[in-house]
Design an enzyme around this catalytic site. Sequence first.
Site, mmCIF file in Angstrom:
data_model
loop_
_atom_site.group_PDB
_atom_site.id
_atom_site.type_symbol
_atom_site.label_atom_id
_atom_site.label_comp_id
_atom_site.label_asym_id
_atom_site.label_seq_id
_atom_site.Cartn_x
_atom_site.Cartn_y
_atom_site.Cartn_z
ATOM 1 N N HIS A 11 0.829 -1.208 0.000
ATOM 2 C CA HIS A 11 0.000 0.000 0.000
ATOM 3 C C HIS A 11 0.862 1.255 0.000
ATOM 4 C CE1 HIS A 11 0.989 0.945 4.167
ATOM 5 N NE2 HIS A 11 0.909 -0.359 4.395
ATOM 6 N N ARG A 68 -6.074 1.000 3.774
ATOM 7 C CA ARG A 68 -4.960 1.544 3.011
ATOM 8 C C ARG A 68 -4.597 0.652 1.829
ATOM 9 N NH1 ARG A 68 -3.112 -0.216 8.078
ATOM 10 N NH2 ARG A 68 -1.288 -1.603 8.131
ATOM 11 N N GLU A 95 -1.895 -7.126 7.459
ATOM 12 C CA GLU A 95 -0.567 -6.940 8.035
ATOM 13 C C GLU A 95 -0.441 -7.724 9.336
ATOM 14 O OE1 GLU A 95 2.489 -6.723 7.890
ATOM 15 O OE2 GLU A 95 2.897 -4.592 7.480
#
Length: 199
Positions: A11, A68, A95
Site C-alpha cells: 500500500h 490503506r 498486516e
Amino acid sequence: MPRPILYFVRHGETDWNRDRRLQGQHDIPLNALGRTQAEHCGVLLRDLLARNGRAIADYNYVSSPLGRARETMELMRGGMGLEPGAYRTDARLMEMSFGRWEGFTYAELQSREAAALAEQQRDKWGFVLPSGESYAQLEKRVQVWYEGLERETVAAAHGGVCRVLMAYIGVAEPAAASMGNIGQGVVYVFDGKSMIRHE
C-alpha cells in the site's frame, strides 16, 4: 509445475508510515503521497501486464481488507481502466498484528517496552509481539494463501506480507527479510523462485 506469477504492491504511504509508527492492523488511510504512489503502481502494472498479451481484466485481483490496501488497489485499478471496486479481499493478507505496540515508534517503545524490544531484536522473525503476532506466524497464513493461487494475480497488501513471501520462496533468509525495506510505489513480481522489483 510453475507457480502463477504474483504482482505484489505494498500500500501507499500513510501518515503513520511517514512518522515511523507501527501500524499493524490499525486502519490508517493513505496520505497524499500514498495516493500518488498507488496511481504510479497502476501505470507500472498496466505496462507489465500488457507485455503478456492478455487483457488486464483477466488477472485475479485481491487485496488485504485494511483500508490503506483497498484504497491502493482501487486507485491502481482506476488508473488501469478497470472498475475500481471489482476485486476480492482476503483477511490472510492483513498486516502482521503488532499488538499493544501499534501506534508507537520504536523510539517510544524503548522506554515503555525495553525488555521485550531487546528480545525482539535478538529474534525478529520468531518473536511474538505482545498481544500480537510473529513473522513466523504471519508466514503460515500467507503461505496458505499463496499456495492456493490458481492464476496470475495482482495483490495489494503490506510490508510484512511481502517480507514473508520473500522468505517463503527463498529469495531472502528470514532474518534478512524481516529487516529489509519494502518500498511503496513499487511493484514486486514473484514467480515462485525469484523476485523482481519494478519502480
